[in-house]
Write an enzyme that holds these catalytic residues in place. Sequence first.
Site, PDB file in Angstrom:
ATOM      1  CG  ASP A 188     -12.473  -6.329  -2.147  1.00 43.23           C
ATOM      2  OD1 ASP A 188     -13.347  -5.730  -1.481  1.00 43.23           O
ATOM      3  OD2 ASP A 188     -11.386  -6.725  -1.661  1.00 43.23           O
ATOM      4  CD  GLU A 245     -13.658  -1.679  -1.615  1.00 39.48           C
ATOM      5  OE1 GLU A 245     -14.042  -1.549  -0.447  1.00 39.48           O
ATOM      6  OE2 GLU A 245     -12.692  -2.417  -1.928  1.00 39.48           O
TER       7      GLU A 245
END
Lengths: 589, 589
Positions: free
Chosen positions: B329, B358
């Site tokens: 993330d 990400e």
Amino acid sequence: MEDFIFGTLSTDESRIAHLRLQRGGVTHAHQRSPHDPLPDQAIQIDLTVGPSYAYNQAWIYWTNDGSDPDGKNGIALNGYATSLEPIDSEWDTLLWGYLRRFRGEIPGQRAGTVVRYRVSAGNKDEETLADDGAYYAFYVDNDPPPAWAQDAIIYQIFADRFFSPSSDFPKIEAKPSLKSNGTLRGIIEKLDYIAELGTNCLWLTPIFPSPSYHGYDATSFFEINPRLGTKEDFKKLIEQAQARGMRILMDFVPNHWSNQHPSFIEATQNRNGQYFNWYTFEHWPDQYKCFFTSRGLPQINLRYAPARKHVLDAAKYWLEFGADGYRVDYCIGPTPDFYGDFRQATRTSKPDSWTFGEAVDPPDSQLTFEGGMDGALDFMLLEAMRKTYAFGRWNARQFGEFLDRHEAYFPATFTRPSFLDNHDMNRFLWVAGGDIRKLKLAALCQFTLAGAPVIYYGTEVGLSQHDDVMQHGRAIHEEARLPMIWGEAQDRELFNFYQDLISLRKKHSALRSGTRTTIFSDEKILVYRRSDGEESLVTVLNVSEQEVSFELELAESASAFATGPECKVQAAGGQKRIFLPPFGGIVLQ
Amino acid sequence: MEDFIFGTLSTDESRIAHLRLQRGGVTHAHQRSPHDPLPDQAIQIDLTVGPSYAYNQAWIYWTNDGSDPDGKNGIALNGYATSLEPIDSEWDTLLWGYLRRFRGEIPGQRAGTVVRYRVSAGNKDEETLADDGAYYAFYVDNDPPPAWAQDAIIYQIFADRFFSPSSDFPKIEAKPSLKSNGTLRGIIEKLDYIAELGTNCLWLTPIFPSPSYHGYDATSFFEINPRLGTKEDFKKLIEQAQARGMRILMDFVPNHWSNQHPSFIEATQNRNGQYFNWYTFEHWPDQYKCFFTSRGLPQINLRYAPARKHVLDAAKYWLEFGADGYRVDYCIGPTPDFYGDFRQATRTSKPDSWTFGEAVDPPDSQLTFEGGMDGALDFMLLEAMRKTYAFGRWNARQFGEFLDRHEAYFPATFTRPSFLDNHDMNRFLWVAGGDIRKLKLAALCQFTLAGAPVIYYGTEVGLSQHDDVMQHGRAIHEEARLPMIWGEAQDRELFNFYQDLISLRKKHSALRSGTRTTIFSDEKILVYRRSDGEESLVTVLNVSEQEVSFELELAESASAFATGPECKVQAAGGQKRIFLPPFGGIVLQ
């Protein structure tokens, strides 16, 4: 005071808009390698296609017989068609998308060939010509700049402002008070003065017939302005200059001429006549392409073969007449393919002619003229020298770093005449607040760099201005074009300084063609070495208001030149102690 | 409706500011070649220095023992110092100046080495570290992405929203109405459902203890959120998934965690304690670096070795526990050198683990993670697919051209999982106005491209939203995270479509690893071929509201898959006639 130099890309907005247009479009923009191909050398052609064009094919249409290439969807209608292949893609954060890059090759051509070409990209339903349909051209030959260009020291004469012998005076029509009465015979009469100074090349601002005093709006490319003299006078000037070892460069303006030019008058009177296509009428007879918005300066349609031939014939005519080359005014104006023909014209009429452009543009634009001319006036160096030596906005180290990067950017074969000012901007001495020390230091720097130095008439004797060129947002160029001063008005000490500087450069091949290396820089001091196989010279510049004294390890020990007697060097073996007054400079050998 | 995807570089102003900063500064920005070096392979390091830095020297300071490199003016104080040499200069029109480019080399290293480095430039009086002093690192090994990554078909489960068996229900604390009660046992119970769908990889959003329902604010990296279950549950989930041939990817958030994390509470209470340096306090205890401006999410100081070790230990722990990899993330958050260590940690604890980032960032930023992870979620493709299939802002040809350029930009070894939506944006079906045809066509495209496809839970059965994620300028993410629908609420026809699509991809290696070539495109139709040594398949997409019928010369003739029965192909030798309804698509083999 803002320095008034850069035009079309002078604001952030204009620069961003330029990048968006260039990177976002179907763009060739002279991405050609080499720019100046040798006989039988293949030429790589690159094209980028911006994010908004879904094009997966690209082509070059080209000819090698001088005619206009034509084609569609990869099929040649005149000349040849060559496919470009996609080679990679590039992310562009400004445009927020990918550019696709295509590459192809035009095969090597015989010496003497002009290759004319266009590039396009498309898909099966659509085709877009690169750069709004621009035609490009290059001339194939093994034709480096003439050897004498490297040795040139140029004296720029604004013809109307230089000198008028008393015998010429009665012939001259009345002109506004700021203006002078210079003539070609006046220049001839002052050739000894110029020879005494030592320059070996004259650049005359335009001498063709023209309604203005400056001549950048000709009414003929084949005559001499009667106010300035006759062809005989010009012939004599050339001969007399040659007798003193001087060459003559003419100012050539291929982009536009006067709206009083007979062909333009005829074109506005007769839309079916032979001259209609010499111009680009958007609405006949009152709207037409011109130099920016100057309706008095219609643009010549150089894509129309008869108009192009006329302009090229003029370029050939004066070289054959005896001129040695051209400074090409507003060279970004003409269609790019003009320079393929111009190169052929100039090189065939006078193989050792020297041509360079005036592009008030950044380095990437300057370089696009490689191959079409021998170089371009060094506007970036001009800006840097004024920033450093006149305005004090860059220190010595910043200027030195600029020099390193600037020189690394250009190939050595691209000549870049250097200058501190010209007729379109405030004189250096004016922006330096009349401080002769700054002018001398800037000149010393100029004369110890590779580019052929240009001296704007009068600089050598302290000619300055009455007022700023920019007045209430308008440029009053006459301020930078005051009449040449003679006799008592001249600063002879400055003249002697320039004389010595010119002698220095003439004496040392390393200063003209040696490699340059920065060997020391700090906020005040810049030191660089020029050396060729024969010799090496070190220039030391104190770009500050303070006296400096410092040591450097140097092989060079004797002063070859200094801006004044306070500049000293003491040697103790390899270690040299150097003393320089504020804005003082010295050259060691 | 504007599609709400891009964050930090979403405006022209931010993009121009980014370019100015990057090109104007002392910038390395991962200019390393190769990004992912093999053992004994030398690594080229590039640096650019913007116009305002008068720097003529540059250095790399580096270590190969894990410690922090240190040095000054080219002298190493810890590790090694290597000089960079100036190689060229580049003109930048936006900055109106030259960049200088430096290049140097770190010698090849043994397998298993983490090289940590910083880059700097300067002159004899001054030195500036590149990129505000950033540390970089890379891990040396011959470690391409695991083979299974190419074959992965990922099902993304938002843990809290998926399924809660009735036996779990009483244990769950009350949560706001929009929220669900998913548990790990719920996922186990639905593994047969997922197996029936056919995906072979699960990506679970964070399952660590956390005060929120989404889990992106952990209070421990080593435990399981008790609301979701226990370690035993997770172990069982892994085993049961493995039994069905499924791998498990975890969501890993190395950049930040909850302000309820015990170490943070301790750090704010005791500035002399062991956790003070785990954070970056600008003013203790109330001002500290955090995720954007979210004070509830303090940033972990990964430059502090104990904090870094803690995070890396967690990464190792769960791989050893049985997970197969990580979706990382907000991967642009951590210091760049973290990924050298992260790579070492993940590759040594599980050599065939798969990690991808990400980064809601453009391709140039995505690529900087090469070597640190195996790839990155394909946000540019996401934007392009939504533009094309949901919003109708790009036609088929524009999308095809994007694909060509996008794929040419990335090396094949950089895995780019593809997705149509995720938990941070409107669901695809929502932005497509509920039009199932558009979802099917987009999914067909997604499943016939190289990137491992991700299905966001519920997409396969028509789960959509009640309202837009963006409401009055605020993002209400819960709209895109509605509870999974079960039973009658499911669109079983869509489920069958997805089943078939997954079977298709599993059956054909060419769809997973073949090369892709666009073979036809116009405004409505896009046709591309995927082929490996074994087989070749052609995907034909009608991205328009119109029925189309057209002929193509194709070797492939049989329908391997179609979005509906109206899609037809008629063969007459090599020539194939294809009929497609609006937003219809077909795959031919």
